[in-house]
Design a protein around this motif. Sequence first.
Motif, mmCIF file in Angstrom:
data_model
loop_
_atom_site.group_PDB
_atom_site.id
_atom_site.type_symbol
_atom_site.label_atom_id
_atom_site.label_comp_id
_atom_site.label_asym_id
_atom_site.label_seq_id
_atom_site.Cartn_x
_atom_site.Cartn_y
_atom_site.Cartn_z
ATOM 1 N N ALA A 196 1.081 -1.204 -0.220
ATOM 2 C CA ALA A 196 -0.015 -0.104 0.143
ATOM 3 C C ALA A 196 0.833 1.508 -0.107
ATOM 4 O O ALA A 196 1.995 1.508 0.200
ATOM 5 C CB ALA A 196 -1.070 -0.017 1.287
ATOM 6 N N PRO A 197 0.160 2.426 -0.094
ATOM 7 C CA PRO A 197 0.878 3.588 -0.429
ATOM 8 C C PRO A 197 2.094 3.930 0.816
ATOM 9 O O PRO A 197 3.360 4.635 0.927
ATOM 10 C CB PRO A 197 -0.122 4.701 -1.045
ATOM 11 C CG PRO A 197 -0.542 3.815 -1.149
ATOM 12 C CD PRO A 197 -0.825 2.426 -0.905
ATOM 13 N N TYR A 198 1.719 3.395 1.880
ATOM 14 C CA TYR A 198 1.790 3.963 2.972
ATOM 15 C C TYR A 198 2.995 2.778 3.479
ATOM 16 O O TYR A 198 3.400 3.384 4.965
ATOM 17 C CB TYR A 198 0.772 4.406 4.022
ATOM 18 C CG TYR A 198 -0.014 3.495 4.343
ATOM 19 C CD1 TYR A 198 -0.245 1.963 5.306
ATOM 20 C CD2 TYR A 198 -1.693 3.202 3.520
ATOM 21 C CE1 TYR A 198 -1.408 0.887 5.358
ATOM 22 C CE2 TYR A 198 -2.394 2.313 3.744
ATOM 23 C CZ TYR A 198 -2.152 1.048 4.382
ATOM 24 O OH TYR A 198 -3.161 0.091 4.175
ATOM 25 N N GLU A 199 2.985 1.868 2.884
ATOM 26 C CA GLU A 199 4.031 0.964 3.506
ATOM 27 C C GLU A 199 5.285 0.788 3.148
ATOM 28 O O GLU A 199 5.472 1.289 1.962
ATOM 29 C CB GLU A 199 3.487 -0.651 3.460
ATOM 30 C CG GLU A 199 1.933 -0.336 4.116
ATOM 31 C CD GLU A 199 0.919 -2.226 3.846
ATOM 32 O OE1 GLU A 199 0.774 -2.565 4.415
ATOM 33 O OE2 GLU A 199 1.204 -2.248 2.466
ATOM 34 N N VAL A 228 6.188 5.138 8.988
ATOM 35 C CA VAL A 228 5.635 4.119 7.695
ATOM 36 C C VAL A 228 5.190 2.375 8.625
ATOM 37 O O VAL A 228 6.713 1.467 9.062
ATOM 38 C CB VAL A 228 7.158 3.577 6.275
ATOM 39 C CG1 VAL A 228 7.448 2.760 5.996
ATOM 40 C CG2 VAL A 228 7.601 5.170 6.075
ATOM 41 N N PHE A 229 4.280 1.796 7.392
ATOM 42 C CA PHE A 229 4.310 0.647 7.694
ATOM 43 C C PHE A 229 5.386 -0.788 7.196
ATOM 44 O O PHE A 229 5.076 -0.130 6.144
ATOM 45 C CB PHE A 229 2.970 0.570 7.247
ATOM 46 C CG PHE A 229 1.959 1.506 8.503
ATOM 47 C CD1 PHE A 229 1.313 0.346 9.241
ATOM 48 C CD2 PHE A 229 1.942 2.580 9.080
ATOM 49 C CE1 PHE A 229 -0.233 1.090 9.505
ATOM 50 C CE2 PHE A 229 1.070 2.589 9.513
ATOM 51 C CZ PHE A 229 -0.077 2.098 10.039
ATOM 52 N N HIS A 237 2.204 4.995 15.992
ATOM 53 C CA HIS A 237 2.765 4.195 14.405
ATOM 54 C C HIS A 237 2.501 4.861 13.632
ATOM 55 O O HIS A 237 2.622 4.651 12.618
ATOM 56 C CB HIS A 237 2.619 2.739 14.816
ATOM 57 C CG HIS A 237 1.269 2.132 15.192
ATOM 58 N ND1 HIS A 237 0.580 1.778 16.107
ATOM 59 C CD2 HIS A 237 -0.048 1.958 13.710
ATOM 60 C CE1 HIS A 237 -1.002 1.502 16.108
ATOM 61 N NE2 HIS A 237 -1.057 1.675 15.024
ATOM 62 N N GLU A 238 0.683 5.578 13.598
ATOM 63 C CA GLU A 238 0.341 6.025 12.343
ATOM 64 C C GLU A 238 0.830 7.182 11.929
ATOM 65 O O GLU A 238 0.668 7.467 10.811
ATOM 66 C CB GLU A 238 -1.186 6.385 13.266
ATOM 67 C CG GLU A 238 -2.078 5.200 12.977
ATOM 68 C CD GLU A 238 -3.281 5.486 13.762
ATOM 69 O OE1 GLU A 238 -3.732 6.870 13.620
ATOM 70 O OE2 GLU A 238 -4.282 4.680 13.368
ATOM 71 N N HIS A 239 1.906 7.203 12.320
ATOM 72 C CA HIS A 239 2.490 8.136 11.668
ATOM 73 C C HIS A 239 4.008 7.662 11.151
ATOM 74 O O HIS A 239 4.831 8.782 10.350
ATOM 75 C CB HIS A 239 3.719 9.410 13.027
ATOM 76 C CG HIS A 239 1.842 10.632 13.565
ATOM 77 N ND1 HIS A 239 2.355 11.451 12.842
ATOM 78 C CD2 HIS A 239 1.566 9.453 14.753
ATOM 79 C CE1 HIS A 239 0.351 12.250 13.433
ATOM 80 N NE2 HIS A 239 0.483 10.513 14.799
ATOM 81 N N HIS A 285 8.756 3.625 -1.401
ATOM 82 C CA HIS A 285 8.023 3.203 -0.551
ATOM 83 C C HIS A 285 9.797 2.575 0.203
ATOM 84 O O HIS A 285 10.628 2.677 -0.178
ATOM 85 C CB HIS A 285 7.999 1.700 -0.696
ATOM 86 C CG HIS A 285 7.139 1.484 -1.493
ATOM 87 N ND1 HIS A 285 5.300 1.572 -1.098
ATOM 88 C CD2 HIS A 285 6.285 0.995 -3.512
ATOM 89 C CE1 HIS A 285 4.224 1.152 -1.803
ATOM 90 N NE2 HIS A 285 4.423 1.226 -2.739
ATOM 91 N N LYS A 286 9.700 3.033 0.710
ATOM 92 C CA LYS A 286 11.372 2.863 1.768
ATOM 93 C C LYS A 286 11.168 1.463 2.095
ATOM 94 O O LYS A 286 10.394 0.646 2.477
ATOM 95 C CB LYS A 286 10.504 2.997 3.722
ATOM 96 C CG LYS A 286 11.891 3.954 4.518
ATOM 97 C CD LYS A 286 11.472 4.225 5.628
ATOM 98 C CE LYS A 286 12.773 4.963 6.409
ATOM 99 N NZ LYS A 286 14.330 5.467 5.908
#
Length: 346
Positions: A74-77, A134-135, A130-132, A100-101
Amino acid sequence: MLYFQCDYLEGAHEQVLRRLVETNREKLVGYGEDVYCQSAREKIRAACGAPQADVFFLVGGTQTNAVVIDSMLAPYEGVISARTGHINMHEAGAIEFTGHKVLSVDHCEGKIDARTLENTLEAFWQDESHEHMVFPGMVYISFPTEYGTLYTLRELTALAETCRRYHIPLYADGARLGYGLVSPRCDVTLEDIARLCDVFYIGGTKVGALCGEAVVFPRGDAPRYFLTRVKRHGAMLAKGRLAGVQFDALFTDGLYWRISRHAMDMALRMREGLEKLGYPLFLDSPTNQQFVVLENGQMERLREKVGFSVWEKADARHTVVRFATSWATEPEDVDALLALLAEEKR
């Protein structure tokens, strides 16, 4: 000059080239829909013991890693990798370029331990912020690792179980998969890889092909519109036959395994010679990459006659270098290398 820099110095195995020539004038549809791609897929499914697998052909390893990882996150992962992982060290930020990191973690001789992974995941989810962050969305490993080491079946199983507990996929970079699986010390099979990993690729570029990697989603659950994602990355071959013909040849009559075993035989020949000569090995690599500690003066003299990779500094006076064998390494070249190293001992 002798050449041991890497395992893709030569073109392709003669049987692969022969099939490319024999099929050259056939008129075939493009984009991986030709009869040879279809045949190669069936042979790969059979070898993996995964009749339902989705199989896609891409050109090179970095391209494959970028496409697979980007399509599964996903974009945030981000993707978890050993600090020494290829995507973290030697792919010029290709993963980060997709947005992605790479989340690097500690390793043991290139391997991620299941406990390290679990601690990393637990620390993330227990962090109230954790919501701030990278997941962690998937785990990347190399088989063999960048140090030539191998996950045991027990280690790979523990990693897979941890990934499943946290509902994230496990991805294995198999650029040198053949060389790992034929190692006398490997207790993992291709069917085990297919059973334990959610996605992996079978390397062709380093194992007898001109170019090409076969991406396998063993449970037939490739990301939706994966082929479209491949094209969006500019990674789709119009002449998909190029990969299909090659992998069809590699997976006919056990060719992939035979040429992989040859590389392993050459590596063992080299290792035995190095040990007899008293050269210290940097670590215990059971595959086709052998890491040797040389005194800096020895290294400089040797590089006038031998191509090898400089890996890292051991200390101020010594350097770790890598010698890689391949499907095309000749016994005479290994013996010539050992003779040069013997001269350094006199």
